[in-house]
Design a protein around this motif. Structure first.
Motif, PDB file in Angstrom:
ATOM      1  N   LYS A 152       0.768  -1.165  -0.094  1.00  0.00           N
ATOM      2  CA  LYS A 152      -0.055   0.060  -0.026  1.00  0.00           C
ATOM      3  C   LYS A 152       0.767   1.292  -0.117  1.00  0.00           C
ATOM      4  O   LYS A 152       1.860   1.260   0.917  1.00  0.00           O
ATOM      5  CB  LYS A 152      -0.844  -0.105   1.217  1.00  0.00           C
ATOM      6  CG  LYS A 152      -1.939   1.193   1.351  1.00  0.00           C
ATOM      7  CD  LYS A 152      -2.957   1.490   0.320  1.00  0.00           C
ATOM      8  CE  LYS A 152      -3.714   2.380   0.335  1.00  0.00           C
ATOM      9  NZ  LYS A 152      -4.906   2.581  -0.457  1.00  0.00           N
ATOM     10  N   TYR A 188      -4.504   2.366   9.128  1.00  0.00           N
ATOM     11  CA  TYR A 188      -3.720   1.446   8.295  1.00  0.00           C
ATOM     12  C   TYR A 188      -2.769   0.540   8.896  1.00  0.00           C
ATOM     13  O   TYR A 188      -2.725  -0.616   8.979  1.00  0.00           O
ATOM     14  CB  TYR A 188      -3.304   2.122   6.830  1.00  0.00           C
ATOM     15  CG  TYR A 188      -2.909   1.062   6.088  1.00  0.00           C
ATOM     16  CD1 TYR A 188      -3.681   0.395   5.077  1.00  0.00           C
ATOM     17  CD2 TYR A 188      -1.609   0.610   6.001  1.00  0.00           C
ATOM     18  CE1 TYR A 188      -3.370  -0.513   4.379  1.00  0.00           C
ATOM     19  CE2 TYR A 188      -1.039  -0.674   5.020  1.00  0.00           C
ATOM     20  CZ  TYR A 188      -2.138  -1.038   4.125  1.00  0.00           C
ATOM     21  OH  TYR A 188      -1.568  -2.109   3.401  1.00  0.00           O
ATOM     22  N   GLU A 202      -3.993   6.970   5.511  1.00  0.00           N
ATOM     23  CA  GLU A 202      -4.087   7.115   3.714  1.00  0.00           C
ATOM     24  C   GLU A 202      -4.095   8.615   3.911  1.00  0.00           C
ATOM     25  O   GLU A 202      -4.675   9.484   4.740  1.00  0.00           O
ATOM     26  CB  GLU A 202      -5.456   6.399   3.412  1.00  0.00           C
ATOM     27  CG  GLU A 202      -5.402   5.216   3.342  1.00  0.00           C
ATOM     28  CD  GLU A 202      -6.661   4.778   2.281  1.00  0.00           C
ATOM     29  OE1 GLU A 202      -7.483   5.520   2.160  1.00  0.00           O
ATOM     30  OE2 GLU A 202      -6.556   3.369   2.304  1.00  0.00           O
TER      31      GLU A 202
END
Length: 220
Positions: A152, A188, A202
């Protein structure tokens, strides 16, 4: 023997957001009593009246240790610097016999870049590498023989400096998680050391998350 009061206490303790809203007097007691009629009736195996539930709600007194509450508020008011780092990527690798060797290769690269953000966390079955995105090529080369299960990017880290006495205070991390959850911010990743606490979010919610954390520090 269970009573309406003990059932109310059990429900509120299992739902901390509900308990918090009750303590802040932002709940409609009548509506909540109606909402709790069915679950409490099932718990007691007999019908109950909303009026009795409302009375139990009004009489409910959450367990509080005043000394710890005072210490907790002091810790929050004396949080250290809040630092934001952007342009981060997160890799999850399956643990293997060769993973530590791959990690050592990456450490050779990192020692030449003292300014970058980097963490390595090893769990029971998997390990995470959080690193500045600009080193994407180097990390993928170092870990090329490993099984990367998740990747990610477009992530930001918020690091909060904690006073040394933070390890003696119950409920400190809960305050961060509760505030972020109230704001609808999903985490996250979470990384911590003894006197630092880092959350990974994010990019699009980093400003909101920063404001939420700063609000805890500035609260009276």
């Amino acid at each position: 023997m269970k009573t309406i009061a003990t059932c109310v206490e059990e429900i509120l303790i299992s739902q901390p957001f509900l308990e918090d809203a009750l303590n802040r007097n932002i709940l409609n007691y009548s509506a909540l009593s109606e909402e709790l009629k069915e679950p409490i009736s099932k718990m007691l195996r007999k019908p109950v009246k909303s009026g009795a539930i409302m009375m139990a709600l009004r009489r409910y007194s959450p367990p509080k240790e005043m000394a710890n509450k005072i210490k907790l508020n002091k810790i929050l008011q004396n949080l250290g610097d809040i630092t934001v780092r952007s342009n981060l990527s997160d890799y999850t690798f399956r643990n293997s016999a060769t993973l530590i060797h791959s990690h050592l290769k990456m450490l050779e690269v990192i020692k030449k870049h003292n300014h970058l953000f980097y963490t390595f966390t090893r769990g029971v079955h998997e390990s995470n590498v959080l690193i500045t995105t600009s080193l994407k090529e180097q990390i993928e080369e170092s870990y090329k023989n490993e099984n990367c299960t998740t990747f990610k990017d477009h992530l930001s880290a918020i690091t909060i400096g904690l006073p040394k006495e933070n390890t003696k205070i119950a409920g400190l991390y809960y305050q961060f998680f509760k505030r972020l959850a109230w704001e609808g911010i999903a985490l996250y990743e979470v990384v911590s050391t003894t006197n630092e606490f880092t959350i990974l979010v994010e990019d699009e919610v980093v400003d909101k998350a920063f404001s939420a954390i700063k609000g805890l520090k500035n609260r009276q």
